[in-house]
Design a protein around this motif. Structure first.
Motif, short mmCIF file in Angstrom:
data_model
loop_
_atom_site.label_atom_id
_atom_site.label_comp_id
_atom_site.label_asym_id
_atom_site.label_seq_id
_atom_site.Cartn_x
_atom_site.Cartn_y
_atom_site.Cartn_z
N TYR B 57 0.83 -1.19 0.00
CA TYR B 57 0.00 0.00 0.00
C TYR B 57 0.87 1.24 0.00
O TYR B 57 0.68 2.17 -0.79
CB TYR B 57 -0.90 -0.07 1.24
N VAL B 58 1.85 1.25 0.89
CA VAL B 58 2.72 2.42 0.99
C VAL B 58 3.47 2.64 -0.32
O VAL B 58 3.60 3.77 -0.82
CB VAL B 58 3.71 2.20 2.17
N ILE B 59 3.94 1.53 -0.86
CA ILE B 59 4.72 1.66 -2.09
C ILE B 59 3.86 2.22 -3.21
O ILE B 59 4.30 3.06 -4.01
CB ILE B 59 5.30 0.29 -2.49
N LYS B 60 2.64 1.72 -3.27
CA LYS B 60 1.76 2.21 -4.33
C LYS B 60 1.53 3.69 -4.19
O LYS B 60 1.54 4.44 -5.18
CB LYS B 60 0.42 1.46 -4.27
N GLN B 61 1.32 4.10 -2.96
CA GLN B 61 1.12 5.52 -2.76
C GLN B 61 2.33 6.32 -3.22
O GLN B 61 2.20 7.32 -3.94
CB GLN B 61 0.86 5.79 -1.27
N ASP B 62 3.49 5.85 -2.80
CA ASP B 62 4.70 6.57 -3.18
C ASP B 62 4.85 6.66 -4.69
O ASP B 62 5.16 7.71 -5.25
CB ASP B 62 5.93 5.86 -2.59
N LEU B 63 4.64 5.51 -5.30
CA LEU B 63 4.81 5.48 -6.75
C LEU B 63 3.85 6.43 -7.43
O LEU B 63 4.22 7.16 -8.36
CB LEU B 63 4.60 4.05 -7.27
N SER B 64 2.62 6.41 -6.98
CA SER B 64 1.66 7.28 -7.64
C SER B 64 2.02 8.75 -7.41
O SER B 64 1.92 9.58 -8.32
CB SER B 64 0.26 6.98 -7.12
N ARG B 65 2.48 9.04 -6.22
CA ARG B 65 2.82 10.42 -5.94
C ARG B 65 4.00 10.88 -6.79
O ARG B 65 4.01 11.96 -7.37
CB ARG B 65 3.12 10.58 -4.45
N LEU B 66 4.99 10.00 -6.85
CA LEU B 66 6.16 10.36 -7.66
C LEU B 66 5.76 10.54 -9.11
O LEU B 66 6.25 11.46 -9.81
CB LEU B 66 7.21 9.26 -7.54
N ASN B 67 4.92 9.68 -9.56
CA ASN B 67 4.48 9.80 -10.93
C ASN B 67 3.79 11.12 -11.16
O ASN B 67 4.01 11.81 -12.16
CB ASN B 67 3.53 8.64 -11.25
N ALA B 68 2.93 11.47 -10.23
CA ALA B 68 2.23 12.75 -10.38
C ALA B 68 3.21 13.89 -10.44
O ALA B 68 3.08 14.82 -11.25
CB ALA B 68 1.27 12.92 -9.20
N GLN B 69 4.21 13.81 -9.59
CA GLN B 69 5.16 14.93 -9.58
C GLN B 69 5.98 14.99 -10.86
O GLN B 69 6.25 16.07 -11.39
CB GLN B 69 6.07 14.78 -8.36
N THR B 70 6.33 13.83 -11.36
CA THR B 70 7.06 13.88 -12.63
C THR B 70 6.17 14.41 -13.74
O THR B 70 6.63 15.09 -14.66
CB THR B 70 7.55 12.48 -13.03
N MET B 71 4.91 14.09 -13.67
CA MET B 71 3.99 14.64 -14.66
C MET B 71 3.93 16.14 -14.56
O MET B 71 3.97 16.88 -15.56
CB MET B 71 2.58 14.07 -14.46
N ALA B 72 3.85 16.63 -13.33
CA ALA B 72 3.81 18.07 -13.14
C ALA B 72 5.09 18.70 -13.68
O ALA B 72 5.07 19.75 -14.33
CB ALA B 72 3.65 18.38 -11.65
N LEU B 73 6.17 18.01 -13.43
CA LEU B 73 7.46 18.50 -13.91
C LEU B 73 7.48 18.57 -15.43
O LEU B 73 7.95 19.55 -16.04
CB LEU B 73 8.54 17.53 -13.43
#
Lengths: 196, 379
Positions: B57-73
């Protein structure tokens, strides 16, 4: 691995009624035998009631296991063993017994304890006490294992034979060279200059 | 996790300046390493399902968050690239390449995570099969509880897998509702919401990211529409289509991994605890079990026979090898016989020579007489 009892039960009527049975309760104390026998009969009848025709089941109860196989004709065979008895062998035994029973007594009306005398059951209990003896597949497997052991020994002896052959070769080589020397010496004796 | 917040703040603050490169990379790698560590640790926790589910669960959250941030980037990079200043062109190229690198790193991490999940599901399946084998003769209703738990964990653990492999797990734990698949287990309701939020940010996605960052459609029906939305943006990403079609398949048939046993599981979940009903449902798997027992026993016999055949062949080979040795021995023995015969002939001849040689006898006598004469002359 013990086989305690074999029952042939008629389960197309409720309550199910045992037609014939064979028991081997020698492992229990003398005074417990009758109560255990009753318990087993009751268990056999109960579980054969609850089994649908054409269904096989294994029920575990305290330290016995009952294997039941219900045939479509309305009879069921129950084998009561301990927990270690292999399931497959029990069901193979049940198949065999029920086949024989139905060929011997095809008349379903005649299935009463008085009229049906299935003496082979006692024999089966004795044979199948050791599952490896009774079941065909296990017999084959056992013989194959014995053969394998014999073969292993054979291979070991063949290896020894090989070693002996090697030593034989060496010795024959030595002998051959020695005999050659012998021959040369003898020849030299002949052609040597005579002592003059 | 704190670093990623910092990183996001840094991105926003440096938006106007355009000096994003080094700090971005720095923060991102810092954010990545805990996720990587967690993934590695996960592989070791083979027998702690609760922790595993939490970690996933934690990993999924992290991954999704990182993905979102890279998208924003990426968005930001594209917006800055739109200015197309001559001075900043190189910087834009540099930043775009950096973004691509970061995304590829994230993709690698999620691949590793997926593999870890697969390993875990395999081990769980193996343990489940073992459990079933051990408990087959006894009371099987005891299994249902454990199986349900396992199914839940498998459900949570497998949600990030590629869609084709996700059928098995999600099927067990879902009831067939007309809208879509609603999980019957008590999985935490939060991840669907978060996935929805990130999914909105995920829309302009790189093709590489899509297989890993798709939120499982079994969680909520709205994500299905999201995927179709994503599909419109992506060109030729084939993973999305079978994903939505597989969800249709899920509604229909059952995936029989454990043959009749799975049927039994699903049935027993819906049926009551009555023993009669239970035994009826056990009918088919029990018969199959019996037949399987027989077939496995026969297979054992067959394998033993094969081994025997191999042993016989080895035996024959060894004997054939020894045949050469025997031939050598035989040749040696022949030589010996020959030599000895010859030597005997020579000796015979010698003996004959000695026996019948007059000249030699005369010589010997003369020598003896000569020796006597010398001796007598001396004395």
């Amino acid at each position: 691995m013990k086989l305690y009892a074999i029952y042939v039960v008629r389960n197309n009527v409720k309550p199910a009624k045992a037609i014939t049975d064979a028991k081997d309760l020698a492992s229990f104390g003398f005074f417990q035998r009758s109560s255990i026998a009753e318990f087993m009969t009751f268990m056999a009848q109960t579980i054969s009631e609850k089994t649908q025709p054409g269904q096989r089941q294994s029920i575990e109860e305290s330290n016995y296991v009952g294997h039941v196989y219900a045939r479509a004709e309305g009879v069921a065979g129950v084998v009561i063993t301990d927990k270690e008895y292999p399931t497959r062998v029990a069901f193979g035994l049940l198949n065999k017994i029920l086949d024989e029973f139905t060929t011997k007594f095809p008349n379903s009306a005649a299935w009463t304890p008085e009229q049906c005398n299935f003496a082979e059951l006692q024999q089966y209990i004795v044979t199948y006490q050791d599952p490896k003896q009774g079941d065909t597949i296990m017999k084959v497997q056992r013989e194959l294992d014995e053969t394998k052991i014999i073969l292993h020994k054979t291979i070991e002896s063949v290896l020894e034979r090989g070693e002996k052959m090697e030593s034989l070769v060496e010795r024959s080589d030595v002998l051959s060279s020695q005999s050659k020397m012998f021959y040369k010496t003898a020849k030299k004796q002949n052609a040597c200059c005579v002592i003059c | 996790m704190d670093r990623t917040a910092e990183f996001k703040a840094a991105v926003n603050s440096l938006l106007n300046r355009g000096q994003i490169q080094s700090s971005r990379q720095h923060h991102y790698t810092n954010a990545n390493s805990p996720a990587r560590k967690v993934v590695k640790r996960k592989a070791l926790f083979d027998d702690r399902p609760v922790e595993i589910s939490e970690l996933t669960y934690v990993i999924k959250q992290d991954l999704s968050r990182l993905n979102a941030q890279t998208m924003a980037l990426q968005q930001h990079v594209r917006s800055t690239a739109a200015k197309a200043n001559r001075f900043t062109r190189q910087m834009d190229e540099h930043s775009t390449s950096l973004v691509i690198i970061l995304q590829s790193r994230l993709a690698n991490i999620s691949m590793g995570f997926k593999e870890a999940l697969e390993i875990r599901t395999e081990s769980m399946q193996a343990s489940k099969a073992r459990q079933d084998q051990l408990l087959q003769s006894g009371g099987q209703p005891n299994n249902t509880q454990a199986q349900q738990q396992q199914q839940q964990q498998q459900q949570q653990g497998q949600s990030l897998q590629l869609p084709q492999t996700g059928i098995l797990s999600s099927l067990r734990n879902t009831t067939r509702s007309p809208i879509g698949l609603v999980p019957t287990s008590a999985s935490p309701p939060q991840p669907p919401n978060q996935y929805n939020n990130y999914g909105n940010n995920n829309i302009p996605q790189n093709g590489r990211m899509s297989p890993f960052m798709q939120p499982p459609p079994s969680r909520s029906p709205s994500s299905l529409s999201q995927h179709q939305h994503q599909q419109q943006y992506l060109n030729g990403s084939t993973e999305v289509e079978p994903y939505s079609s597989s969800s249709v398949h899920r509604r229909k048939g059952r995936v029989d991994d454990y043959h009749g046993q799975q049927q039994y599981e699903d049935d027993s979940e819906s049926a009551g605890p009555a023993s009669m009903l239970f035994q009826q449902q056990q009918h088919a798997p029990h018969v199959e079990q019996h037949i399987q027992n027989r077939s496995s026993a026969i297979e054992a016999v067959e394998s033993t026979l094969q081994e025997l055949g191999g042993i016989f062949q080895q035996l024959a080979q060894m004997v054939a090898e020894q045949r050469d040795t025997i031939q050598r021995i035989e040749a040696n023995a022949d030589d010996i016989e020959l030599n000895i015969n010859e030597a005997q002939n020579q000796l015979l001849r010698y003996y004959r020579n000695i026996s019948s040689d007059r000249w030699l006898m005369i010589k010997i006598f003369l020598t003896i007489i000569f020796v006597f004469l010398v001796v007598s002359l001396v004395s």
